[in-house]
Design a protein around this motif. Structure first.
Motif, PDB file in Angstrom:
ATOM      1  N   ASP A 188       2.757 -38.055 -40.378  1.00  0.00           N
ATOM      2  CA  ASP A 188       1.434 -37.991 -40.188  1.00  0.00           C
ATOM      3  C   ASP A 188       0.563 -38.308 -41.183  1.00  0.00           C
ATOM      4  O   ASP A 188      -0.480 -39.105 -40.910  1.00  0.00           O
ATOM      5  N   LYS A 189       0.987 -37.967 -42.420  1.00  0.00           N
ATOM      6  CA  LYS A 189       0.026 -38.223 -43.534  1.00  0.00           C
ATOM      7  C   LYS A 189       0.629 -39.365 -44.449  1.00  0.00           C
ATOM      8  O   LYS A 189      -0.181 -39.860 -45.392  1.00  0.00           O
ATOM      9  N   ASN A 190       1.468 -40.241 -43.880  1.00  0.00           N
ATOM     10  CA  ASN A 190       1.989 -41.286 -44.319  1.00  0.00           C
ATOM     11  C   ASN A 190       2.310 -41.318 -45.678  1.00  0.00           C
ATOM     12  O   ASN A 190       2.053 -41.834 -46.760  1.00  0.00           O
ATOM     13  N   LEU A 191       3.141 -40.167 -46.230  1.00  0.00           N
ATOM     14  CA  LEU A 191       3.413 -39.857 -47.565  1.00  0.00           C
ATOM     15  C   LEU A 191       4.875 -40.111 -47.921  1.00  0.00           C
ATOM     16  O   LEU A 191       5.216 -40.393 -49.026  1.00  0.00           O
ATOM     17  N   LEU A 192       5.595 -40.756 -46.909  1.00  0.00           N
ATOM     18  CA  LEU A 192       7.180 -41.081 -47.168  1.00  0.00           C
ATOM     19  C   LEU A 192       7.118 -42.395 -47.490  1.00  0.00           C
ATOM     20  O   LEU A 192       6.802 -43.173 -46.654  1.00  0.00           O
ATOM     21  N   VAL A 193       8.258 -42.676 -48.497  1.00  0.00           N
ATOM     22  CA  VAL A 193       8.489 -44.060 -48.900  1.00  0.00           C
ATOM     23  C   VAL A 193      10.142 -44.315 -48.380  1.00  0.00           C
ATOM     24  O   VAL A 193      10.953 -43.604 -48.964  1.00  0.00           O
ATOM     25  N   ASN A 194      10.327 -45.663 -47.955  1.00  0.00           N
ATOM     26  CA  ASN A 194      11.749 -46.000 -48.143  1.00  0.00           C
ATOM     27  C   ASN A 194      12.050 -46.581 -49.517  1.00  0.00           C
ATOM     28  O   ASN A 194      11.701 -47.867 -49.746  1.00  0.00           O
ATOM     29  N   ALA A 195      12.782 -46.131 -50.271  1.00  0.00           N
ATOM     30  CA  ALA A 195      13.079 -46.657 -51.621  1.00  0.00           C
ATOM     31  C   ALA A 195      13.611 -47.847 -51.567  1.00  0.00           C
ATOM     32  O   ALA A 195      13.474 -48.939 -52.551  1.00  0.00           O
ATOM     33  N   GLN A 196      14.453 -48.251 -50.752  1.00  0.00           N
ATOM     34  CA  GLN A 196      15.157 -49.472 -50.503  1.00  0.00           C
ATOM     35  C   GLN A 196      15.256 -50.265 -49.248  1.00  0.00           C
ATOM     36  O   GLN A 196      16.110 -49.889 -48.492  1.00  0.00           O
ATOM     37  N   LYS A 197      14.224 -50.747 -48.913  1.00  0.00           N
ATOM     38  CA  LYS A 197      13.900 -51.276 -47.458  1.00  0.00           C
ATOM     39  C   LYS A 197      15.027 -52.164 -47.328  1.00  0.00           C
ATOM     40  O   LYS A 197      15.404 -53.119 -48.216  1.00  0.00           O
ATOM     41  N   GLY A 198      15.655 -52.115 -46.154  1.00  0.00           N
ATOM     42  CA  GLY A 198      16.609 -52.884 -45.693  1.00  0.00           C
ATOM     43  C   GLY A 198      17.939 -52.355 -46.016  1.00  0.00           C
ATOM     44  O   GLY A 198      19.257 -52.943 -45.408  1.00  0.00           O
ATOM     45  N   LYS A 199      18.250 -51.366 -47.034  1.00  0.00           N
ATOM     46  CA  LYS A 199      19.262 -51.027 -47.470  1.00  0.00           C
ATOM     47  C   LYS A 199      19.538 -49.316 -46.925  1.00  0.00           C
ATOM     48  O   LYS A 199      20.356 -48.972 -46.185  1.00  0.00           O
ATOM     49  N   THR A 200      18.332 -48.696 -47.320  1.00  0.00           N
ATOM     50  CA  THR A 200      18.548 -47.176 -46.947  1.00  0.00           C
ATOM     51  C   THR A 200      17.858 -47.197 -45.416  1.00  0.00           C
ATOM     52  O   THR A 200      16.800 -47.542 -44.925  1.00  0.00           O
ATOM     53  N   LYS A 201      18.857 -46.393 -44.577  1.00  0.00           N
ATOM     54  CA  LYS A 201      18.640 -46.395 -43.230  1.00  0.00           C
ATOM     55  C   LYS A 201      17.767 -44.932 -42.996  1.00  0.00           C
ATOM     56  O   LYS A 201      16.721 -45.036 -42.145  1.00  0.00           O
ATOM     57  N   SER A 202      18.252 -43.796 -43.532  1.00  0.00           N
ATOM     58  CA  SER A 202      17.615 -42.674 -42.944  1.00  0.00           C
ATOM     59  C   SER A 202      16.899 -41.743 -44.166  1.00  0.00           C
ATOM     60  O   SER A 202      15.906 -41.279 -43.924  1.00  0.00           O
ATOM     61  N   GLN A 203      17.011 -41.986 -45.522  1.00  0.00           N
ATOM     62  CA  GLN A 203      16.554 -41.257 -46.289  1.00  0.00           C
ATOM     63  C   GLN A 203      14.855 -41.784 -46.805  1.00  0.00           C
ATOM     64  O   GLN A 203      14.877 -43.066 -46.573  1.00  0.00           O
ATOM     65  N   ARG A 204      14.300 -40.845 -47.170  1.00  0.00           N
ATOM     66  CA  ARG A 204      12.798 -41.105 -47.245  1.00  0.00           C
ATOM     67  C   ARG A 204      12.190 -40.226 -48.503  1.00  0.00           C
ATOM     68  O   ARG A 204      12.726 -39.132 -48.611  1.00  0.00           O
ATOM     69  N   GLN A 205      11.516 -40.928 -49.296  1.00  0.00           N
ATOM     70  CA  GLN A 205      11.126 -39.964 -50.569  1.00  0.00           C
ATOM     71  C   GLN A 205       9.725 -39.811 -50.401  1.00  0.00           C
ATOM     72  O   GLN A 205       8.782 -40.382 -49.705  1.00  0.00           O
ATOM     73  N   MET A 206       9.108 -38.623 -50.883  1.00  0.00           N
ATOM     74  CA  MET A 206       8.118 -38.361 -51.080  1.00  0.00           C
ATOM     75  C   MET A 206       7.532 -38.231 -52.534  1.00  0.00           C
ATOM     76  O   MET A 206       8.143 -37.228 -53.429  1.00  0.00           O
ATOM     77  N   ARG A 207       6.667 -39.125 -53.026  1.00  0.00           N
ATOM     78  CA  ARG A 207       6.606 -39.360 -54.527  1.00  0.00           C
ATOM     79  C   ARG A 207       5.233 -38.834 -54.907  1.00  0.00           C
ATOM     80  O   ARG A 207       4.283 -38.753 -54.327  1.00  0.00           O
ATOM     81  N   PHE A 208       5.324 -38.446 -56.212  1.00  0.00           N
ATOM     82  CA  PHE A 208       4.292 -37.744 -56.938  1.00  0.00           C
ATOM     83  C   PHE A 208       4.010 -38.262 -58.154  1.00  0.00           C
ATOM     84  O   PHE A 208       4.916 -38.840 -58.847  1.00  0.00           O
ATOM     85  N   GLN A 209       2.864 -38.563 -58.905  1.00  0.00           N
ATOM     86  CA  GLN A 209       2.629 -39.058 -60.154  1.00  0.00           C
ATOM     87  C   GLN A 209       1.668 -37.973 -61.100  1.00  0.00           C
ATOM     88  O   GLN A 209       1.692 -38.250 -62.284  1.00  0.00           O
ATOM     89  N   SER A 210       1.363 -36.993 -60.270  1.00  0.00           N
ATOM     90  CA  SER A 210       1.006 -35.747 -61.210  1.00  0.00           C
ATOM     91  C   SER A 210       1.179 -34.456 -60.319  1.00  0.00           C
ATOM     92  O   SER A 210       1.228 -34.415 -59.090  1.00  0.00           O
ATOM     93  N   LYS A 211       0.839 -33.390 -60.932  1.00  0.00           N
ATOM     94  CA  LYS A 211       0.978 -31.894 -60.380  1.00  0.00           C
ATOM     95  C   LYS A 211      -0.187 -32.028 -59.400  1.00  0.00           C
ATOM     96  O   LYS A 211       0.024 -30.980 -58.495  1.00  0.00           O
TER      97      LYS A 211
END
Length: 190
Positions: free
Chosen positions: A70-93
């Motif tokens: 709902d918060k739109n936080l997940l990223v597909n690191a390799q669109k077209g290749k990665t099917k189910s895994q999603r990343q939640m990325r941060f750049q600071s604490k």
């Protein structure tokens, strides 16, 4: 007890990764080490991994495709290749929101309990070079046919996945003595 590892490619996210680990420890997930990093499991199934990279650190959800996000936080690191895994990325604490992370983890555990997953697509490889060599060399063909179908497919995939023709031929030359000696391509790892 052996030291648990955390994937931190640049060694710049130590404090941030410890913060994420402290949040994960508030769940019932079990920490293991897989692929050289901390992976957290539920009923022996991978739920999340943790790690740091050059420009970000974060979590990856092995079945993240099923999360509502709902918060739109997940990223597909390799669109077209990665099917189910999603990343939640941060750049600071400061970007770390414990309540949000715990809600995503709770949902990921529920998804695992429901048994939702995307099965990897089975690829069928073909190697014309190997086929031609087997037809031209009856002794090699006889030895090749002694292998299980699984091991035959390992040889075929090994050659077929080479991008250049010269690499395919070099791989073929490499495996011919293995086949004749009844040594599977990955036997040394088993």
């Amino acid at each position: 007890m052996s030291e648990k590892k955390v994937w931190d490619k640049t060694n710049q996210w130590t404090e941030e990764l410890e913060t994420l680990k402290s949040i994960i420890e508030k769940t019932n997930l079990v920490e293991t080490t897989k692929w050289g990093t901390a992976v957290y499991t539920h009923n022996n199934k991978n739920i999340i991994g943790i790690g740091g990279f050059k420009s970000y650190f974060g979590l990856w959800f092995f079945n993240g495709v099923f999360l509502k996000d709902d918060k739109n936080l997940l990223v597909n690191a390799q669109k077209g290749k990665t099917k189910s895994q999603r990343q939640m990325r941060f750049q600071s604490k400061e970007e770390i929101d414990e309540k949000t992370i715990l809600s995503y983890i709770k949902e990921a555990i529920a998804i695992e309990d429901k048994g939702l997953s995307i099965k990897p697509e089975k690829q069928n490889f073909h190697s014309e070079a190997l086929e031609n060599e087997l037809e031209a060399n009856p002794e090699l063909k006889k030895a090749f046919l002694l292998f299980t179908k699984y091991k035959q497919n390992e040889f075929i995939e090994y050659i077929a996945t080479a991008k250049q023709e010269k690499t395919k031929l070099a791989r073929l030359e490499k495996i011919k003595p293995m086949i004749l000696a009844n040594i599977g391509l990955n036997d040394k790892y088993r």
